[in-house]
Design a protein around this motif. Structure first.
Motif, PDB file in Angstrom:
ATOM      1  N   ASN A 187       2.619  -0.742   5.381  1.00 52.28           N
ATOM      2  CA  ASN A 187       3.347  -1.947   4.997  1.00 52.28           C
ATOM      3  C   ASN A 187       4.796  -1.657   4.619  1.00 52.28           C
ATOM      4  OD1 ASN A 187       1.180  -3.731   5.364  1.00 52.28           O
ATOM      5  ND2 ASN A 187       0.326  -3.144   3.386  1.00 52.28           N
ATOM      6  N   ASP A 244      -2.144   2.810   3.296  1.00 53.47           N
ATOM      7  CA  ASP A 244      -2.018   1.355   3.434  1.00 53.47           C
ATOM      8  C   ASP A 244      -0.608   0.897   3.085  1.00 53.47           C
ATOM      9  OD1 ASP A 244      -4.656   1.150   4.180  1.00 53.47           O
ATOM     10  OD2 ASP A 244      -5.360   0.440   2.220  1.00 53.47           O
ATOM     11  N   ASP A 245      -0.087   1.397   1.978  1.00 52.81           N
ATOM     12  CA  ASP A 245       1.262   1.021   1.567  1.00 52.81           C
ATOM     13  C   ASP A 245       2.303   1.524   2.556  1.00 52.81           C
ATOM     14  OD1 ASP A 245       0.399  -0.391  -0.627  1.00 52.81           O
ATOM     15  OD2 ASP A 245       0.632   1.292  -2.013  1.00 52.81           O
ATOM     16  N   ALA A 246       2.096   2.701   3.106  1.00 54.53           N
ATOM     17  CA  ALA A 246       3.031   3.244   4.110  1.00 54.53           C
ATOM     18  C   ALA A 246       3.050   2.357   5.353  1.00 54.53           C
ATOM     19  CB  ALA A 246       2.642   4.672   4.476  1.00 54.53           C
ATOM     20  N   GLY A 297       4.125  10.486  -0.182  1.00 54.26           N
ATOM     21  CA  GLY A 297       3.184   9.998  -1.184  1.00 54.26           C
ATOM     22  C   GLY A 297       1.983  10.906  -1.356  1.00 54.26           C
ATOM     23  N   ALA A 345       3.981   8.033   3.937  1.00 57.60           N
ATOM     24  CA  ALA A 345       2.644   8.548   3.623  1.00 57.60           C
ATOM     25  C   ALA A 345       2.700  10.042   3.301  1.00 57.60           C
ATOM     26  CB  ALA A 345       1.691   8.282   4.787  1.00 57.60           C
ATOM     27  N   GLU A 401      -4.848   4.167  -0.307  1.00 60.60           N
ATOM     28  CA  GLU A 401      -3.811   3.240  -0.776  1.00 60.60           C
ATOM     29  C   GLU A 401      -2.419   3.694  -0.358  1.00 60.60           C
ATOM     30  OE1 GLU A 401      -3.967   1.951  -4.831  1.00 60.60           O
ATOM     31  OE2 GLU A 401      -6.153   2.003  -4.821  1.00 60.60           O
ATOM     32  N   ILE A 402      -2.168   4.994  -0.405  1.00 59.80           N
ATOM     33  CA  ILE A 402      -0.868   5.521   0.021  1.00 59.80           C
ATOM     34  C   ILE A 402      -0.641   5.204   1.493  1.00 59.80           C
ATOM     35  CG2 ILE A 402       0.421   7.652   0.452  1.00 59.80           C
ATOM     36  CD1 ILE A 402      -0.967   8.760  -2.133  1.00 59.80           C
ATOM     37  N   ARG A 414       5.921   0.228   2.140  1.00 60.56           N
ATOM     38  CA  ARG A 414       6.162   0.297   0.693  1.00 60.56           C
ATOM     39  C   ARG A 414       6.025   1.729   0.190  1.00 60.56           C
ATOM     40  NH1 ARG A 414       2.368  -4.565  -0.361  1.00 60.56           N
ATOM     41  NH2 ARG A 414       0.885  -2.884  -0.197  1.00 60.56           N
ATOM     42  N   ARG A 415       7.028   2.165  -0.529  1.00 61.24           N
ATOM     43  CA  ARG A 415       6.934   3.436  -1.251  1.00 61.24           C
ATOM     44  C   ARG A 415       6.440   3.086  -2.648  1.00 61.24           C
ATOM     45  NH1 ARG A 415       9.714   7.618   1.279  1.00 61.24           N
ATOM     46  NH2 ARG A 415      11.074   6.890   2.918  1.00 61.24           N
ATOM     47  N   VAL A 416       5.320   3.666  -3.044  1.00 62.90           N
ATOM     48  CA  VAL A 416       4.722   3.287  -4.321  1.00 62.90           C
ATOM     49  C   VAL A 416       5.083   4.246  -5.441  1.00 62.90           C
ATOM     50  CG1 VAL A 416       2.811   2.041  -3.299  1.00 62.90           C
ATOM     51  CG2 VAL A 416       2.587   4.476  -3.749  1.00 62.90           C
ATOM     52  N   ALA A 460       6.482   5.097   8.584  1.00 60.12           N
ATOM     53  CA  ALA A 460       5.159   5.060   7.947  1.00 60.12           C
ATOM     54  C   ALA A 460       4.646   6.475   7.700  1.00 60.12           C
ATOM     55  CB  ALA A 460       4.171   4.284   8.807  1.00 60.12           C
TER      56      ALA A 460
END
Length: 82
Positions: free
Chosen positions: A67, A63-65, A38, A35, A60-61, A69-71, A31
């Motif tokens: 979860n 939050d996605d980390a 990102g 992050a 958002e970065i 997810r690399r956005v 994570a």
């Protein structure tokens, strides 16, 4: 003349938003890596476009980390990265 202390990513996130800086400081492992990458990409994009970094984008970065997810897309073509 004293040399300026280099700014850490934690310090830079703190300048953007103290809440997101607190959340970023608690990350570990994958994570943190997601992050970190990102946020660095976001800061570089903001510098390139000469705009201020956005606290909601950092949120958002993170939050996605959390979860997993690399956005952002990985690319070796500089034309696609712009």
């Amino acid at each position: 003349m004293a040399a300026a202390r280099p700014m850490t990513l934690q310090d830079r996130v703190l300048q953007i938003d103290h809440i997101q800086a607190r959340r970023f400081s608690k990350l570990a492992g994958d994570a943190y890596d997601i992050a970190h990458d990102g946020i660095i990409r976001h800061l570089r994009a903001c510098a390139r476009m000469d705009v201020n970094p956005d606290a909601s984008a950092v949120r958002e970065i993170i939050d996605d980390a959390l979860n997993g997810r690399r956005v952002f897309a990985e690319t070796s073509n500089d034309l696609l990265a712009a």
